[in-house]
Motif scaffolding. Sequence first.
Motif, mmCIF file in Angstrom:
data_model
loop_
_atom_site.group_PDB
_atom_site.id
_atom_site.type_symbol
_atom_site.label_atom_id
_atom_site.label_comp_id
_atom_site.label_asym_id
_atom_site.label_seq_id
_atom_site.Cartn_x
_atom_site.Cartn_y
_atom_site.Cartn_z
ATOM 1 N N ILE A 130 -141.128 93.613 -12.233
ATOM 2 C CA ILE A 130 -139.712 93.846 -11.933
ATOM 3 C C ILE A 130 -138.925 93.819 -13.235
ATOM 4 C CG2 ILE A 130 -137.667 92.860 -10.811
ATOM 5 C CD1 ILE A 130 -139.596 91.807 -8.624
ATOM 6 N N SER A 131 -138.135 94.847 -13.469
ATOM 7 C CA SER A 131 -137.384 94.934 -14.717
ATOM 8 C C SER A 131 -136.028 94.240 -14.594
ATOM 9 C CB SER A 131 -137.163 96.399 -15.112
ATOM 10 O OG SER A 131 -136.214 97.009 -14.244
ATOM 11 N N ASP A 134 -133.837 96.440 -12.558
ATOM 12 C CA ASP A 134 -134.052 96.272 -11.114
ATOM 13 C C ASP A 134 -133.224 95.103 -10.582
ATOM 14 O OD1 ASP A 134 -135.976 98.354 -11.008
ATOM 15 O OD2 ASP A 134 -137.582 96.963 -11.535
ATOM 16 N N LEU A 135 -133.222 94.007 -11.335
ATOM 17 C CA LEU A 135 -132.453 92.840 -10.920
ATOM 18 C C LEU A 135 -130.961 93.124 -10.937
ATOM 19 C CD1 LEU A 135 -134.373 90.038 -12.862
ATOM 20 C CD2 LEU A 135 -134.397 90.412 -10.381
ATOM 21 N N GLY A 136 -130.500 93.803 -11.972
ATOM 22 C CA GLY A 136 -129.071 94.039 -12.134
ATOM 23 C C GLY A 136 -128.496 95.063 -11.189
ATOM 24 N N THR A 137 -129.374 95.841 -10.535
ATOM 25 C CA THR A 137 -128.901 96.876 -9.609
ATOM 26 C C THR A 137 -129.416 96.654 -8.180
ATOM 27 O OG1 THR A 137 -130.753 98.306 -10.236
ATOM 28 C CG2 THR A 137 -128.667 98.625 -11.415
ATOM 29 N N TYR A 138 -129.934 95.454 -7.907
ATOM 30 C CA TYR A 138 -130.342 95.044 -6.553
ATOM 31 C C TYR A 138 -131.505 95.862 -5.997
ATOM 32 C CZ TYR A 138 -125.373 93.843 -7.112
ATOM 33 O OH TYR A 138 -124.155 93.443 -7.600
ATOM 34 N N THR A 139 -132.410 96.310 -6.874
ATOM 35 C CA THR A 139 -133.541 97.134 -6.410
ATOM 36 C C THR A 139 -134.878 96.462 -6.704
ATOM 37 O OG1 THR A 139 -133.500 98.377 -8.498
ATOM 38 C CG2 THR A 139 -132.265 99.299 -6.639
ATOM 39 N N TYR A 168 -139.991 95.465 -0.131
ATOM 40 C CA TYR A 168 -139.971 96.906 -0.327
ATOM 41 C C TYR A 168 -140.558 97.244 -1.689
ATOM 42 C CZ TYR A 168 -136.351 96.199 3.211
ATOM 43 O OH TYR A 168 -135.660 95.795 4.322
ATOM 44 N N THR A 169 -140.990 98.477 -1.850
ATOM 45 C CA THR A 169 -141.453 98.930 -3.157
ATOM 46 C C THR A 169 -140.289 98.836 -4.141
ATOM 47 O OG1 THR A 169 -143.008 100.464 -2.135
ATOM 48 C CG2 THR A 169 -142.432 100.862 -4.448
ATOM 49 N N VAL A 170 -140.560 98.236 -5.286
ATOM 50 C CA VAL A 170 -139.516 98.031 -6.287
ATOM 51 C C VAL A 170 -138.898 99.378 -6.673
ATOM 52 C CG1 VAL A 170 -139.039 97.216 -8.629
ATOM 53 C CG2 VAL A 170 -140.621 95.940 -7.154
ATOM 54 N N GLY A 171 -137.570 99.423 -6.726
ATOM 55 C CA GLY A 171 -136.875 100.632 -7.147
ATOM 56 C C GLY A 171 -136.648 101.652 -6.059
ATOM 57 N N ALA A 321 -130.637 96.699 3.960
ATOM 58 C CA ALA A 321 -131.330 97.473 2.931
ATOM 59 C C ALA A 321 -130.920 98.935 3.062
ATOM 60 C CB ALA A 321 -132.835 97.334 3.085
ATOM 61 N N ASN A 322 -130.651 99.582 1.939
ATOM 62 C CA ASN A 322 -130.249 100.984 1.928
ATOM 63 C C ASN A 322 -131.139 101.759 0.961
ATOM 64 O OD1 ASN A 322 -127.411 101.330 3.431
ATOM 65 N ND2 ASN A 322 -127.435 99.330 2.417
ATOM 66 N N LYS A 323 -131.727 102.826 1.463
ATOM 67 C CA LYS A 323 -132.575 103.659 0.623
ATOM 68 C C LYS A 323 -131.742 104.316 -0.459
ATOM 69 C CE LYS A 323 -136.139 107.243 0.813
ATOM 70 N NZ LYS A 323 -136.887 108.186 1.692
ATOM 71 N N ILE A 324 -132.289 104.342 -1.662
ATOM 72 C CA ILE A 324 -131.531 104.873 -2.794
ATOM 73 C C ILE A 324 -132.026 106.262 -3.195
ATOM 74 C CG2 ILE A 324 -131.141 102.533 -3.650
ATOM 75 C CD1 ILE A 324 -133.123 103.188 -5.940
#
Length: 391
Positions: A130-131, A134-139, A168-171, A321-324
Amino acid sequence: MKRATMQLLGAVSTASVSFSVSAQVADADGHHRLWWVVKEAIQPVMEKYDVPGMAVAITVEGKRHFFNFGVASKESGQKTTENTLFEIGSISKTFTATLASYANVSGSLALADRATKYHPALAGSSFDQISLLDLGTYTAGGLPLQFPADVNNHDRMIAYYRGWRPKYTVGTQRVYSNPSIGLFGYLAAKSMGRSFDELMQGQLFPMLGLTHTYTAVPQDRMRDYAYGYSKDGKPIRVTPGVLDAEAYGVKSTAADMIRFIEANMGSGGRDNRLAQAITATRTGYYKVGDMTQGLGWEMYPYPISLDQLLAGNSEAMIFKANKIIKMEPPLPPRPEMLINKTGSTNGFGAYVAFVPAKQIGVVMLANKNYPVPARINAAHRILSALEGQSN
């Protein structure tokens, strides 16, 4: 420059309270028009939701206006001013994002780095993959909105992160999360070799010119710290928690917050690295509906309809959760965007929004957690009027 001040009396719920207004501009006609726009947007909200006090700040092409309503404390009757301290809740995340972006610009970290690079205790956990971004954008894969109740100290926090597994899969999914951006801020501070509070109070806030913004309110400013009010009308303030400063713990004033908004619109001279860092927080990394996620900030193409803005700030965006749709490459910062953030604690409700291309912005701070749609409606009405006053 002298401030013009006037006081009006009006009813909020069944109580009679004073409304005061001051401005840092000499344009009396424009200011008077704004006063009525703000009053008509804010007073019905205060009446409907029994909000004791609100401080509203506006900027139009660098000219600041302050509109103050009601009381900071029902018990003492102390009036709300632009220097009243409010809890800004999750708007704190925009300061966390600014600090992390500054660390990135300064070379202390890279957003693409894995989280475990900055805290060896996390090595061997899911955070190996996890980058920081990823943490800073909630993914990061589904970190929850809040920590479990038993995560109440540093050791339990680390144990929680070590044992956590992505849902969920990261990102791929946006799951709005205090533990996600809280860890982002915590690791950014570690990359800079100091605690988060030290960096905020000793470096970032002073660099931004914020003289009345705190992660912990000092004793000599407690008299200016408003009391928030719970749903049953009891006075309340935020309870300290794990990574609270990073996620929701900042207290600030309308005067400081409008200065921060102006900094985000590029006004005023400041350290070049800080200016770069501030601009970089408005980089777009993915979309959910009409909302583009930056670092801390949530952004929309401008002009935007009220319905679009309400959808982007809906409960579904906070609690589900919302798909990006990932932007590859990320969208560079653009001035033709409305940038916003809501913030709440149990006793306070806040909202900020601004449009760099128009050089307009609004800050709304209240000592009650009233519904987000009411904040959006009021702010949208005010911003529409502000656009008419800008060139």
